[in-house]
Scaffold this motif. Sequence first.
Motif, PDB file in Angstrom:
ATOM      1  N   ALA A   1       7.686  -3.817   0.023  1.00 54.11           N
ATOM      2  CA  ALA A   1       6.480  -3.852  -0.819  1.00 54.11           C
ATOM      3  C   ALA A   1       6.011  -5.293  -1.023  1.00 54.11           C
ATOM      4  O   ALA A   1       4.810  -5.565  -0.993  1.00 54.11           O
ATOM      5  CB  ALA A   1       6.756  -3.178  -2.164  1.00 54.11           C
ATOM      6  N   VAL A   2       6.957  -6.211  -1.194  1.00 51.40           N
ATOM      7  CA  VAL A   2       6.582  -7.618  -1.367  1.00 51.40           C
ATOM      8  C   VAL A   2       5.857  -8.126  -0.129  1.00 51.40           C
ATOM      9  O   VAL A   2       4.797  -8.751  -0.210  1.00 51.40           O
ATOM     10  CB  VAL A   2       7.824  -8.494  -1.651  1.00 51.40           C
ATOM     11  N   SER A   3       6.411  -7.811   1.043  1.00 47.74           N
ATOM     12  CA  SER A   3       5.788  -8.361   2.254  1.00 47.74           C
ATOM     13  C   SER A   3       4.429  -7.709   2.509  1.00 47.74           C
ATOM     14  O   SER A   3       3.479  -8.389   2.904  1.00 47.74           O
ATOM     15  CB  SER A   3       6.743  -8.261   3.442  1.00 47.74           C
ATOM     16  N   ASN A   4       4.303  -6.403   2.236  1.00 47.24           N
ATOM     17  CA  ASN A   4       2.992  -5.763   2.375  1.00 47.24           C
ATOM     18  C   ASN A   4       1.981  -6.369   1.408  1.00 47.24           C
ATOM     19  O   ASN A   4       0.827  -6.614   1.767  1.00 47.24           O
ATOM     20  CB  ASN A   4       3.088  -4.264   2.099  1.00 47.24           C
ATOM     21  N   THR A   5       2.411  -6.583   0.154  1.00 48.27           N
ATOM     22  CA  THR A   5       1.510  -7.145  -0.847  1.00 48.27           C
ATOM     23  C   THR A   5       1.054  -8.534  -0.425  1.00 48.27           C
ATOM     24  O   THR A   5      -0.123  -8.879  -0.559  1.00 48.27           O
ATOM     25  CB  THR A   5       2.208  -7.214  -2.226  1.00 48.27           C
ATOM     26  N   LEU A   6       2.001  -9.325   0.135  1.00 50.75           N
ATOM     27  CA  LEU A   6       1.641 -10.677   0.564  1.00 50.75           C
ATOM     28  C   LEU A   6       0.623 -10.639   1.697  1.00 50.75           C
ATOM     29  O   LEU A   6      -0.351 -11.385   1.697  1.00 50.75           O
ATOM     30  CB  LEU A   6       2.891 -11.447   1.007  1.00 50.75           C
ATOM     31  N   PHE A   7       0.847  -9.757   2.660  1.00 51.00           N
ATOM     32  CA  PHE A   7      -0.097  -9.641   3.777  1.00 51.00           C
ATOM     33  C   PHE A   7      -1.464  -9.214   3.264  1.00 51.00           C
ATOM     34  O   PHE A   7      -2.481  -9.853   3.530  1.00 51.00           O
ATOM     35  CB  PHE A   7       0.422  -8.625   4.802  1.00 51.00           C
ATOM     36  N   PHE A   8      -1.464  -8.108   2.520  1.00 51.39           N
ATOM     37  CA  PHE A   8      -2.702  -7.535   1.972  1.00 51.39           C
ATOM     38  C   PHE A   8      -3.470  -8.590   1.174  1.00 51.39           C
ATOM     39  O   PHE A   8      -4.675  -8.790   1.371  1.00 51.39           O
ATOM     40  CB  PHE A   8      -2.312  -6.342   1.085  1.00 51.39           C
ATOM     41  N   THR A   9      -2.751  -9.297   0.302  1.00 50.72           N
ATOM     42  CA  THR A   9      -3.401 -10.261  -0.570  1.00 50.72           C
ATOM     43  C   THR A   9      -3.843 -11.497   0.203  1.00 50.72           C
ATOM     44  O   THR A   9      -4.993 -11.935   0.081  1.00 50.72           O
ATOM     45  CB  THR A   9      -2.434 -10.684  -1.693  1.00 50.72           C
ATOM     46  N   GLY A  10      -2.943 -12.037   1.022  1.00 49.22           N
ATOM     47  CA  GLY A  10      -3.266 -13.258   1.750  1.00 49.22           C
ATOM     48  C   GLY A  10      -4.466 -13.075   2.660  1.00 49.22           C
ATOM     49  O   GLY A  10      -5.420 -13.863   2.614  1.00 49.22           O
ATOM     50  N   VAL A  11      -4.450 -12.014   3.464  1.00 47.24           N
ATOM     51  CA  VAL A  11      -5.558 -11.785   4.390  1.00 47.24           C
ATOM     52  C   VAL A  11      -6.846 -11.512   3.617  1.00 47.24           C
ATOM     53  O   VAL A  11      -7.914 -12.015   3.966  1.00 47.24           O
ATOM     54  CB  VAL A  11      -5.224 -10.629   5.363  1.00 47.24           C
TER      55      VAL A  11
ATOM     56  N   GLY B   1       1.803   5.148   1.883  1.00 49.72           N
ATOM     57  CA  GLY B   1       2.342   5.564   3.170  1.00 49.72           C
ATOM     58  C   GLY B   1       1.493   5.081   4.313  1.00 49.72           C
ATOM     59  O   GLY B   1       0.621   4.247   4.102  1.00 49.72           O
ATOM     60  N   PRO B   2       1.642   5.561   5.513  1.00 52.49           N
ATOM     61  CA  PRO B   2       2.763   6.391   5.945  1.00 52.49           C
ATOM     62  C   PRO B   2       4.042   5.557   6.150  1.00 52.49           C
ATOM     63  O   PRO B   2       3.948   4.421   6.585  1.00 52.49           O
ATOM     64  CB  PRO B   2       2.265   6.950   7.280  1.00 52.49           C
ATOM     65  N   LEU B   3       5.156   6.153   5.804  1.00 49.95           N
ATOM     66  CA  LEU B   3       6.473   5.515   5.932  1.00 49.95           C
ATOM     67  C   LEU B   3       6.534   4.161   5.229  1.00 49.95           C
ATOM     68  O   LEU B   3       7.136   3.219   5.728  1.00 49.95           O
ATOM     69  CB  LEU B   3       6.844   5.328   7.415  1.00 49.95           C
TER      70      LEU B   3
ATOM     71  N   SER C   1      -3.477   6.994   8.686  1.00 45.35           N
ATOM     72  CA  SER C   1      -2.255   7.796   8.650  1.00 45.35           C
ATOM     73  C   SER C   1      -1.273   7.466   9.767  1.00 45.35           C
ATOM     74  O   SER C   1      -0.361   8.234  10.027  1.00 45.35           O
ATOM     75  CB  SER C   1      -2.593   9.290   8.644  1.00 45.35           C
ATOM     76  N   GLN C   2      -1.425   6.328  10.409  1.00 46.46           N
ATOM     77  CA  GLN C   2      -0.332   5.895  11.280  1.00 46.46           C
ATOM     78  C   GLN C   2       0.134   4.509  10.858  1.00 46.46           C
ATOM     79  O   GLN C   2      -0.670   3.646  10.504  1.00 46.46           O
ATOM     80  CB  GLN C   2      -0.728   5.949  12.757  1.00 46.46           C
ATOM     81  N   PRO C   3       1.444   4.311  10.855  1.00 45.54           N
ATOM     82  CA  PRO C   3       2.020   3.084  10.286  1.00 45.54           C
ATOM     83  C   PRO C   3       1.491   1.805  10.924  1.00 45.54           C
ATOM     84  O   PRO C   3       1.411   0.778  10.269  1.00 45.54           O
ATOM     85  CB  PRO C   3       3.525   3.230  10.557  1.00 45.54           C
ATOM     86  N   GLU C   4       1.091   1.867  12.210  1.00 48.41           N
ATOM     87  CA  GLU C   4       0.679   0.630  12.892  1.00 48.41           C
ATOM     88  C   GLU C   4      -0.661   0.123  12.362  1.00 48.41           C
ATOM     89  O   GLU C   4      -0.928  -1.076  12.418  1.00 48.41           O
ATOM     90  CB  GLU C   4       0.560   0.835  14.406  1.00 48.41           C
ATOM     91  N   THR C   5      -1.541   1.028  11.925  1.00 53.16           N
ATOM     92  CA  THR C   5      -2.890   0.595  11.563  1.00 53.16           C
ATOM     93  C   THR C   5      -3.178   0.651  10.069  1.00 53.16           C
ATOM     94  O   THR C   5      -4.133   0.028   9.615  1.00 53.16           O
ATOM     95  CB  THR C   5      -3.942   1.477  12.269  1.00 53.16           C
ATOM     96  N   ALA C   6      -2.363   1.390   9.318  1.00 54.45           N
ATOM     97  CA  ALA C   6      -2.727   1.663   7.916  1.00 54.45           C
ATOM     98  C   ALA C   6      -2.894   0.386   7.091  1.00 54.45           C
ATOM     99  O   ALA C   6      -3.866   0.248   6.339  1.00 54.45           O
ATOM    100  CB  ALA C   6      -1.681   2.573   7.272  1.00 54.45           C
TER     101      ALA C   6
END
Lengths: 279, 315
Positions: free
Chosen positions: B90-100, B264-266, B176-181
Motif C-alpha cells: 500500500a505504501v509503494s502504491n500510494t507513493l506511485f499514485f501520489t508522485g505521478v 484491487g485487483p490483487l 480490472s487487471q493488475p498490470e493496468t489498474a
Amino acid sequence: MSRAQRRRFARIAILIGLVIGALYAALPVLWMLSSSFKQNTDIFASPPQLIPSNPTLEAYTAIFTDPVKVRFFLNSYFVSLSVTVLTLLVAVLAAYALSRYEFPFKRVLNMVIVSVQAVPPITLLIPYFGLIMFLGLYNSYPGLILTYMVFTLPYAIIMMTGYFNTLPRELDEAVKVDGGSSWTALWRILVPISVPGLVSVGIYTFMIAWNEYLFALTLTKTPDMRTVPIGIQLLMGQHSYEWNQMMSMSILGCIPILLLFLFFQRYFIGGMTAGAVKN
Amino acid sequence: MASASLPVAGAQQLGSPKRQPGVSGTVKATLVPYGYLTPTMVLLVVLMVIPIVMVIGYSLMDNVIMKKNPQFVAFKHYSDILTSESFWNAVSNTLFFTGVSVIAHLIIGLAFAMMLNTGLLGNRTKAIFRTIYVLPWLFTVAIIAVLWRLLLEPNGVVNYVLMASGLAGTQVEWLSQPETALFAVTFINIWSGYPFYMTSLLAGLQGIPADYYEAAQVDGASPWQRFVSITLPQLKPIIISMALLDFIWTTQQFALIWMTTGGGPLGSTEMLSTFTYKLAFSKYQFGAASAAAVIVLVISMILAFFYVRAQKARD
C-alpha cells in the motif's frame, strides 16, 4: 520569417494547444452528458454515439419519480446548507477574536487550526465511528453535519481572519467609542461589509460538504439518510448497472456547483485558491 | 494589534450599563476573545483532540469496538503492520499514485496556465478556454469515479477509440487487471486534479511584472531562457506549496480508489487509505486499523510540517 509571420505562427500553435487541452478536459464531461440522455441499452452502442440516436429523458424521469433517489438530493442539500451556515457562524466569531484581539495561546491556537487541515479523514473515521455511536448520532443528520465541520471550519477561520485583517480597525473602534460593544461592531459593521469573503468561504464550505464521501459512506446506513455521492454508488450495486441513471444523477449532482461557479466565478476561484480573498 | 486590547473603559460602562457590576473592564476585556472562540474550541476538542486520543488508545488495544473488554497489547499492532507485506504494498502504491499525480498535475496545470496567459489571444477566447479547463473541478470524486468507469469499460468508448485507431489490438480491462489498474486510477486522478494548479499558477503568472520579460527580450533571451530564468523562479513559491498540499491530499485519497477498483485487483491499487478502511470496516479489526490510521497521521503531519515551513518562507 517576418515578425508578423512569427506571431501568426505562434498564435496558431497556441490555439491548437488550447483545443487539444479543451478536448482532454471536456470530452469525458460531454460523454457523461450524452450518456445521460441515452437508453441504457444504447450506452455501449458500437460505434459510440456522442449525440444519442434515440435521445430520451428516461434516466432523468427515473430519478425524479423515485422518492428514494430524490431523497439523496434533499439530504445532500440539507446537510451541505446546514454545514455552510453553521461553519460561517462559528468561523466569523473565531475570526473576529483572532483578528481583533491579542491573548495568551493565540499562536498555539493558530497552529492547531492550521495543522488540523492536514489530519487525514481516514485517521478520524475510526474514532468518529466510536464517538458517533456513543453519542447516538449514527445514521443521522447531526452526525454528518457535526463531523463535516472538522473539514470546513479550519479553512473558514483562516480565510475569515485574513479577510477581517484587511478591514481597518477604525471601523469597530468607532462603534466602541459610540458606546457599542464588540458584538455590535462585529455584526453591524464588519459582517455586512465582509459579504464577498463570506460568499467565498461559503462556496468552499458548501462544496466540501456536497462532495464528501468517506464519512457519508461510514456514518450513515439506511438509504433515506444517504447523500448524492453514495446514491450514485448505490446505483452501481445492482446486478445490471444503470449507467444512464448514474450519468443523469451525476449531471444533477454537479448542478449546484456549476451554478455557484457560473454566478460567483470570482469568489469561487478566490475561495479555492488559498489566500486570494482580497477585495 | 495592541490597540484592540485597550478598550475604552469609560465608554464601555456608558454604553452597557446593564453589565454586572463588580467585574472590572480589564478582566472582561481579556475574557472577550475566549467568548468568541468558545464554539471553535469546543468543536476542536470534540472533533480533533478527543478522536486523536481515542485512535491512539484504540491502536494499543487488541480489538476495540468489537470486544467488550479489550486488552492492552502495547505496540503489537504497529509491529504487525510494519512487518506486513500488504502494508508496504500500500505504501509503494500510494507513493506511485501520489508522485505521478503531483508531477503530472504540475506539468499540465503549468502548460494550460501558460497558454491561457498568452498575449496573442483575445480575452474572450481565453475566458472560454479557461471555463472549459476548469470543468473537471466541478465534479465530486464519486462522479468522476463512475464517469471514468463508464469510459474505461472493456466495451467502452476509450477502448473503441484505441482499437479503431489501431493503438490497441483487443479490449483492455483497464481497471480490472493488475498490470493496468494503478496506471488507470492515477490517470483519472490526474484528470480530476489539474484545475486547482492551473488556476493558482495562472494567478501567479499574472502577477509577474511584464517588464521582467521585456528586459529579457532586450537582452536577446530565447523563450526557453525566459521560462527558465524568469517564469519558473517567480512561480517557485506557489509551486512548492501547491505540490506539498497536493501531496498531502493525494496520499489521503480514498473515494476515487474505493469506487473504481476498491484497492484491487490483487491489491494492485491498494492505498494506505483503502488498506486502513478495509482493516476497520471489512475485517472489523479496529485495533489494527487504528494503528494504521496513526501511521497515516504521522506521515501527514511530517508532510504538513514541510508545508507550513514552505508557507513561512513564502511570507
